[in-house]
Design an enzyme around this catalytic site. Sequence first.
Site, PDB file in Angstrom:
ATOM      1  N   LYS B 170       0.835  -1.205   0.000  1.00 18.68           N
ATOM      2  CA  LYS B 170       0.000   0.000   0.000  1.00 18.68           C
ATOM      3  C   LYS B 170       0.874   1.260   0.000  1.00 18.68           C
ATOM      4  CE  LYS B 170      -3.704   2.593   0.314  1.00 18.68           C
ATOM      5  NZ  LYS B 170      -4.637   2.825   1.400  1.00 18.68           N
ATOM      6  N   LYS B 238      -1.275  11.701   5.020  1.00 16.98           N
ATOM      7  CA  LYS B 238      -1.052  10.641   6.008  1.00 16.98           C
ATOM      8  C   LYS B 238      -0.283   9.487   5.366  1.00 16.98           C
ATOM      9  CE  LYS B 238      -3.378   6.969   7.136  1.00 16.98           C
ATOM     10  NZ  LYS B 238      -4.435   6.002   7.394  1.00 16.98           N
TER      11      LYS B 238
END
Lengths: 295, 295, 295, 295
Positions: B170, B238
């Site tokens: 990811k 983030k």
Amino acid sequence: MTTIGFIGLGIMGGPMAANLVRAGHTVLGYDLGQARVDQLVAAGGRAAADAADAATADVIITMLPDSPDVEAVALGEGGVLEHAKPGALYIDMSTVRPETARRLAHAAAVKGVRTLDAPVSGGEPGAIEGRLSIMVGGLEGDFEEARPLFEVLGATVVLVGPAGAGQTVKAANQLVVGGTYALVAEALVLLEASGLDGKTGLDVLAGGLAGSRILELKRESMAERRFAPGFRIDLHHKDMGIAVAAARDAEVALPMTGLVAQLVAAARSQGHGALDHSALLKVIENLSGRAPVKE
Amino acid sequence: MTTIGFIGLGIMGGPMAANLVRAGHTVLGYDLGQARVDQLVAAGGRAAADAADAATADVIITMLPDSPDVEAVALGEGGVLEHAKPGALYIDMSTVRPETARRLAHAAAVKGVRTLDAPVSGGEPGAIEGRLSIMVGGLEGDFEEARPLFEVLGATVVLVGPAGAGQTVKAANQLVVGGTYALVAEALVLLEASGLDGKTGLDVLAGGLAGSRILELKRESMAERRFAPGFRIDLHHKDMGIAVAAARDAEVALPMTGLVAQLVAAARSQGHGALDHSALLKVIENLSGRAPVKE
Amino acid sequence: MTTIGFIGLGIMGGPMAANLVRAGHTVLGYDLGQARVDQLVAAGGRAAADAADAATADVIITMLPDSPDVEAVALGEGGVLEHAKPGALYIDMSTVRPETARRLAHAAAVKGVRTLDAPVSGGEPGAIEGRLSIMVGGLEGDFEEARPLFEVLGATVVLVGPAGAGQTVKAANQLVVGGTYALVAEALVLLEASGLDGKTGLDVLAGGLAGSRILELKRESMAERRFAPGFRIDLHHKDMGIAVAAARDAEVALPMTGLVAQLVAAARSQGHGALDHSALLKVIENLSGRAPVKE
Amino acid sequence: MTTIGFIGLGIMGGPMAANLVRAGHTVLGYDLGQARVDQLVAAGGRAAADAADAATADVIITMLPDSPDVEAVALGEGGVLEHAKPGALYIDMSTVRPETARRLAHAAAVKGVRTLDAPVSGGEPGAIEGRLSIMVGGLEGDFEEARPLFEVLGATVVLVGPAGAGQTVKAANQLVVGGTYALVAEALVLLEASGLDGKTGLDVLAGGLAGSRILELKRESMAERRFAPGFRIDLHHKDMGIAVAAARDAEVALPMTGLVAQLVAAARSQGHGALDHSALLKVIENLSGRAPVKE
């Protein structure tokens, strides 16, 4: 059928000129290397005595390595603009600075010569198969006149704007391509350094929003460290120089482009100039101490 | 059919839990916001009394904003590991640091709880339509057991390696996505500042080696400055923090990633946190004095 | 004279505690390594039974490697805040995230314990000779109370703002230092690759607007590739992590800092972690293929 | 006393030529602006009819804005090399690409003209007060011959290597200066965004290993946002272009330099070209949304 003076019969120009011959055009070819001219003649073309001779054709095409070559052949003594007929159409298909293309167009206009800048992408296979992408800058009328020739050479042919616009789009293309290689390289190094199988990880990326033509075509060879060209680092280094210069001329600041240019320069300095541009991976690996600088 | 404790019923977790209900599973949902729990109940789910209650299910899924949330819910007092049954399967589908996922896996193993890290991409639409991409880290047996649930939630489901591997993939995905936006933004700014039509230029890029899923999906909206999310800058900020941390943990140096992280941080600092991540374009434009910092 | 609990008697903390003993203070020292405690006792200090014991002093000082160590010792079970007397003054002289310092200050205030964050620069020689630079964050009254101790340890002692401010200034310092090394390295590589004598060129730079303390102190050793520490790459890597995190917490985007952090990470990944931070030169050389990755 | 042809009597060249007059030399000055020539005559110099006339002196000095100007004046029709006497000494004190200096030296050698490249730093005040730093490339004998002239113009005069070396050192100088401004700017933005007083924080940095001539001279004006030149962003932008080109010619990869060049380009694009180069701060502030792009 048109008579075309074609100057620059190298890896790209050679097969392009041959394709024009095959399509029925009279091609008057010139190159500093006699063997290349002979090869065109063998394919049915004709040999020009010199650049000046080639420049007397209705349409003149140049396909040369770099901006200084184009400037010398186009603007120099015995060059294209000195010998072209008023009304001739001069198409430079080399990759050069947009600024160079604009200067050429101005100089040509003074002599009554029309110009198009028409750099290509697609590499040697694209040149051989007549499947190049051609990005064209210039006037619509001139573009329409040249379109039948472009369609012999390429699969995608687009007029993108006025003089210099073809080169600007090519510069934009090359900065995205170089940057995408660098990003894929960083992803691969992160995956492998984390103990994962790089190929499996890139497979997942290829299927989602991170997907790209580069991931599609090159993820396997990159994961296996196969770097046979393809498009050489040396050429991409030249192109990143053009992209940085184009940004400067357009008075914009492009931080990613500035960094990618240095990474491609590093690939060349590290001795990988003759490898495929996907070898940018070697720079990223090496930075993390994961590969030797030189084979 | 399995009983699933589902903790975190937000923009992503809400529709995911509802899809599991629809597929016939008993879903015991928990969220700090009562309205979200009510919504799940309305969709046929059941309300857990608290996180501890949800944690008593056979399979526990968490879908939370950030690493500290996951650590609190998983490792904290009254949390998942304190209340999960030995042999339970705990799947964290949040996006967190690979290092966090590995620590969680170790802590769970001590309690006899099995874990998978299974971050997703595809955003809110993917969650609603059950078409997420799911990158899974963990053991093959656990993955196979969870596969029927994953197939309710996603279209692409891949086991990419051991604990933490899902998060690493990811992170790699997000660095490539963020970087590609930045590259496309630089290309667009160069094209426009050179006097070209940006959309036309990007069309050409999309068709060649520079092509990408982002160019395919977003070039029109970027050229027209439409930045409705989609996936918000705040979330990508983030995620870039996670990518930089993952590189640090893996002891690699990723210069492009380092720069992209700062550009995404700039987008947030400039007040674009709630816009789509393609709004990275605003940072690149602004850098060249071509757009106001704040609307 | 004050009784000081001193936790962390390593390369920095050891000589600092000894200097406090020499100045007439009662120092109650603790370290996980018994040999280090013995050394303090030999120098006239006293051995604390454990961290909790040291924490009962009027003034507690910690000098520890990284944020997690400080958090464990300060906030953990048996730690400083659990055992400090209300009204005690707790000074953390470690280099940690400004955010960590602020959290510590809040946690301490709840217990009635006063705090200062007081990171230092000047390295081992500065610690031994009592000539450190000390950047202090906290309240003015607490700073004045601690000043006599700071003046034993350092030559420059400045209160720069409230809790966390000392750490912020330290972070700013380290990003400028790391970046200056990288710039000097690039200048040197450019000079040498252009066929010049690097030392001669840097001499000129040192005398003008490019001049810096680093050029003054390190240009000779850099030109001669002497990299004995000094301040190790490993520690600067830790500090760049803090600088990047501090920028994130302050919601600013710092592109140079982001790049410097990756270059320092590269130095570490390439195996130079134990060398002086001026060894950043090896990364820049290596990038241009001018030096082997590993000796 | 020597007869000196001095071409280029602008902000720098004007006072330099006047200083040579004051030192007793016969200065034959030329500039495209007649007012500038008149000013030199008023100061005791003589007016050359044109560049060719000035080029007949024993020593010829050019002080021009950029590489193309130097190439035109030196190599063009009616220029220095066409009219200089064999054995004359031609000193180019402009800041140009090292490669340009080398080409000039070769072209001059063919005509029997000796050359030095001798760029300066120190700005307008240094030119007026005769306190420039002069970095000289060329042969030792020619340097010794020119030394008395250089000592009229500058306080620091160093022969740094063969033809082009002066320009290489100047390029190295400018990349360090530009980079240091960027680093100080990032430190200042971090300090202020963290709620600290920027000036106080920079004071601490100035006293330690982060210290530099720039922190010494400019930290107060930067903290107060006073950006009166000094040395203009426009000129530093030109110089960063030279530094990037010099790196390319030397076949090295300089990532910091590449990024600094883009940040300086941003300062110019944002409309700060006429401000002092310390205005790089405005780019860093703006990136974090802390200042308007344009006043």
